[in-house]
Design an enzyme around this catalytic site. Structure first.
Site, mmCIF file in Angstrom:
data_model
loop_
_atom_site.group_PDB
_atom_site.id
_atom_site.type_symbol
_atom_site.label_atom_id
_atom_site.label_comp_id
_atom_site.label_asym_id
_atom_site.label_seq_id
_atom_site.Cartn_x
_atom_site.Cartn_y
_atom_site.Cartn_z
ATOM 1 N N CYS A 1 34.245 34.230 49.409
ATOM 2 C CA CYS A 1 35.344 35.156 49.663
ATOM 3 C C CYS A 1 34.897 36.390 50.438
ATOM 4 C CB CYS A 1 36.026 35.565 48.354
ATOM 5 S SG CYS A 1 34.950 36.387 47.173
ATOM 6 N N ASP B 1 35.543 51.929 42.397
ATOM 7 C CA ASP B 1 36.152 50.710 41.874
ATOM 8 C C ASP B 1 35.200 49.554 42.142
ATOM 9 O OD1 ASP B 1 37.961 49.180 40.553
ATOM 10 O OD2 ASP B 1 39.535 49.275 42.076
ATOM 11 N N ASP B 2 35.293 48.518 41.281
ATOM 12 C CA ASP B 2 34.349 47.410 41.437
ATOM 13 C C ASP B 2 34.666 46.556 42.654
ATOM 14 O OD1 ASP B 2 36.505 45.638 40.427
ATOM 15 O OD2 ASP B 2 36.013 46.566 38.514
ATOM 16 N N CYS C 1 27.700 31.620 45.267
ATOM 17 C CA CYS C 1 28.893 31.406 46.076
ATOM 18 C C CYS C 1 29.451 32.780 46.414
ATOM 19 C CB CYS C 1 29.940 30.590 45.334
ATOM 20 S SG CYS C 1 31.487 30.414 46.287
ATOM 21 N N CYS D 1 39.901 31.048 32.978
ATOM 22 C CA CYS D 1 39.850 30.808 31.546
ATOM 23 C C CYS D 1 38.447 30.966 31.010
ATOM 24 C CB CYS D 1 40.375 29.426 31.159
ATOM 25 S SG CYS D 1 39.181 28.129 31.354
ATOM 26 N N CYS E 1 29.236 31.805 41.063
ATOM 27 C CA CYS E 1 30.240 32.745 41.570
ATOM 28 C C CYS E 1 29.760 34.186 41.397
ATOM 29 C CB CYS E 1 31.558 32.537 40.837
ATOM 30 S SG CYS E 1 32.821 33.754 41.254
ATOM 31 N N CYS F 1 39.866 32.174 47.428
ATOM 32 C CA CYS F 1 38.966 31.363 46.609
ATOM 33 C C CYS F 1 39.674 30.068 46.242
ATOM 34 C CB CYS F 1 38.572 32.106 45.334
ATOM 35 S SG CYS F 1 37.581 31.098 44.206
#
Length: 535
Positions: free
Chosen positions: A491, A386-387, A488, A9, A275, A424
């Site tokens: 992942c 691609d990212d 962080c 969000c 993040c 995550c």
């Protein structure tokens, strides 16, 4: 991104101070800030498209706080498609302080009860509040158990972090006398393990915004004349003319009341854990997060990827970024190699992200979402940029589509993010270990340098492309411009920054070994959603 994951969000807040923040000049009339919320939410619509809403405080209104929220995009919820309907909707939502929210969540689905802000009405004004939340509570199960068994509360939606926060805030404000709001948020800092940014209004006239001690989720603020504005991303403030934008420090809070702004440290300095995926994919490319440009970070990631390129470059090579978040990385990659970056793949702007006609044919979905320009691709050796890559469910079909429809001679997939190796637990809709692509080929993260050639060859064969390569893990922090110790990267390196995150990863590994295919949740064990109502 081909297989999108979702941020949970965005939040905004706006307060009329009743005075100019720079000159101190005072104004006789209050100014409506409710009208600013839809515009701010539009600028961070990238953070959530499932629901939106706002709460507005007006001391002259008998209701004190009014809340409007619903399912859909900001445009739909606030009726921005029709000027008259929008004005009619916003007319009662006038006030001197307002908060707003965009939502995406893997739990709760299209249930409007999960839309935010959450308002809790009470006869005592200091106990009547509305708030919105961004993040995920990693120790949700423990807090829910304490709430129900020790404190005697009933939670209507056991998987919902927002309701959990609401009850704990209400518990701390129990009694007949108002509690200090800084004390409330210090209490949250002590008990909550996870990521959160909160904006809160009370019927007594308080507005509070706070950020968790690790700073996992972005939050910034600034002055515009008589207004103090807050948002998850700087672009929402920049587009309203704010010239000096400041990040809310991790573990701090802004408390605004009666035109006065007070800053509170909620907890002594903890290790920052911003993040990294915000810079890779989530954030608006025009935003700055914690002092670092999203565009520049993505462009540097593309350039770093270009510097390790091993393919012999010919006149037939071109760079084609996957629309839209990969363009900055694609341009950087092309610049480093001295070859053109071309829009050989165009997004169909009219297909929409939410549709009832998609069905299960993923190849058809790719064809509806993208248009391959044969005149650009035919006979070319395409670097498809691609990212990031999470599940790999779409890239195989996209590569085949580019080869069949675009008639590309070769397809070389390049990813401006390291391999995603773990879930995550801090507010990203990311799959269980079993659904991730990279762990099928790697037993552990490669934290220094490129992946072994034999691993990359096996990955490319699985996709049906000529080659594949990833940005190395040790390049990420350099490209963002922050020390690795302040990010962080759980992942991609499996170093979870909080105790609950580490415990949940251990459970995820155990679940994988037991053959579970569902996602591990913070609210339960193996289920259908990664996180507990990850707003």
């Amino acid at each position: 991104m081909l297989d999108p994951v979702y941020e949970e969000c965005g939040i905004v807040a706006a307060v009329d101070l009743g005075r100019d923040a720079v000159t101190g000049e005072r104004y006789d009339q209050a100014d409506d800030v409710g009208r600013l919320v839809p515009r701010m939410l539009l600028d961070i619509q990238n953070r959530g498209q499932l629901a939106a809403g706002c709460s507005v405080y007006n001391p002259a209104d008998r209701m004190r706080i009014r809340t409007h929220k619903g399912l859909g995009s900001v445009r739909e919820v606030f009726r921005l498609y029709d000027g008259d309907r929008h004005r009619a909707l916003m007319d009662p939502l006038r006030g001197t302080a307002a908060i707003g929210h965009n939502r995406y969540a893997t739990s709760g689905g299209d249930d409007p009860e999960y839309a935010q802000p959450y308002e809790r009405r009470h006869g005592r004004l200091h106990k009547w509040f509305s708030f919105c939340f961004n993040g995920n509570v990693a120790n949700h199960r423990q807090l829910l158990a304490r709430l129900q068994h020790d404190l005697g509360y009933h939670q209507l939606y056991p998987d919902c972090d927002t309701e959990l926060f609401m009850h704990y805030i209400a518990f701390h404000q129990r009694g007949s006398q108002p509690r200090d709001w800084a004390g409330v948020f210090r209490y949250l800092c002590r008990i909550v393990d996870g990521a959160w940014s909160i904006a809160l209004l009370t019927a007594a006239g308080d507005c509070c915004v706070a950020r968790d001690p690790s700073g996992l989720k972005p939050l910034c603020w600034g002055y515009r004349g008589r207004h103090l504005l807050v948002a998850s991303e700087s672009i929402a403030l920049q587009n309203l003319g704010v010239t000096t934008i400041t990040d809310v420090e991790p573990g701090t809070m802004l408390h605004i009341r009666d035109g006065q702004v007070r800053h509170h440290r909620l907890r002594r300095r903890a290790r920052r854990s911003h993040c990294f995926f915000e810079w890779v994919y989530f954030a608006n490319v025009a935003s700055h997060l914690d002092g670092r440009s999203v565009y520049q970070a993505r462009n540097r990631m593309g350039r770093a990827l270009g510097r390790i390129e091993s393919q012999p470059i010919t006149r037939d090579h071109i760079v084609v970024p996957v629309p839209d978040t990969s363009k900055a990385a694609g341009d950087g990659f092309a610049y480093e190699l001295g070859i053109p970056s071309i829009e050989g793949l165009v997004r169909n702007r009219y297909s929409g992200d939410r549709t009832f006609i998609e069905g299960n044919d993923r190849r058809a979905k790719v064809a509806r979402k993208f248009i391959a320009l044969r005149g650009i691709l035919e006979g070319k050796k395409v670097f498809l940029i691609d990212d990031s890559l999470v599940r790999s469910t779409t890239i195989t079909y996209l590569a085949a589509y580019i080869r069949d429809e675009g008639k590309a001679a070769e397809i070389h997939v390049r990813l401006a993010c390291p391999p995603i190796m773990g879930p995550c637990f801090y507010g990203i809709d990311m799959s269980s270990i079993g659904e991730l692509f990279a762990p099928r080929f790697l037993d552990a993260p490669v934290t220094r340098g490129p992946l072994p050639a034999e691993v990359l060859d096996r990955m490319a064969a699985d996709f049906g492309v000529d080659s594949i390569n990833y940005l190395p893990v040790d390049a990420v922090a350099r490209c963002i411009g922050l020390p690795c110790s302040q990010l962080c990267q759980a992942c991609i390196d499996l170093r979870y920054p909080t105790p609950a995150g580490r415990a949940l990863y251990a459970e995820a590994v155990a679940a994988r070994h037991q053959g579970h295919s569902g996602r591990l949740t913070t609210a339960g064990t193996c289920g259908d959603a990664l996180g507990a109502c990850k707003e």
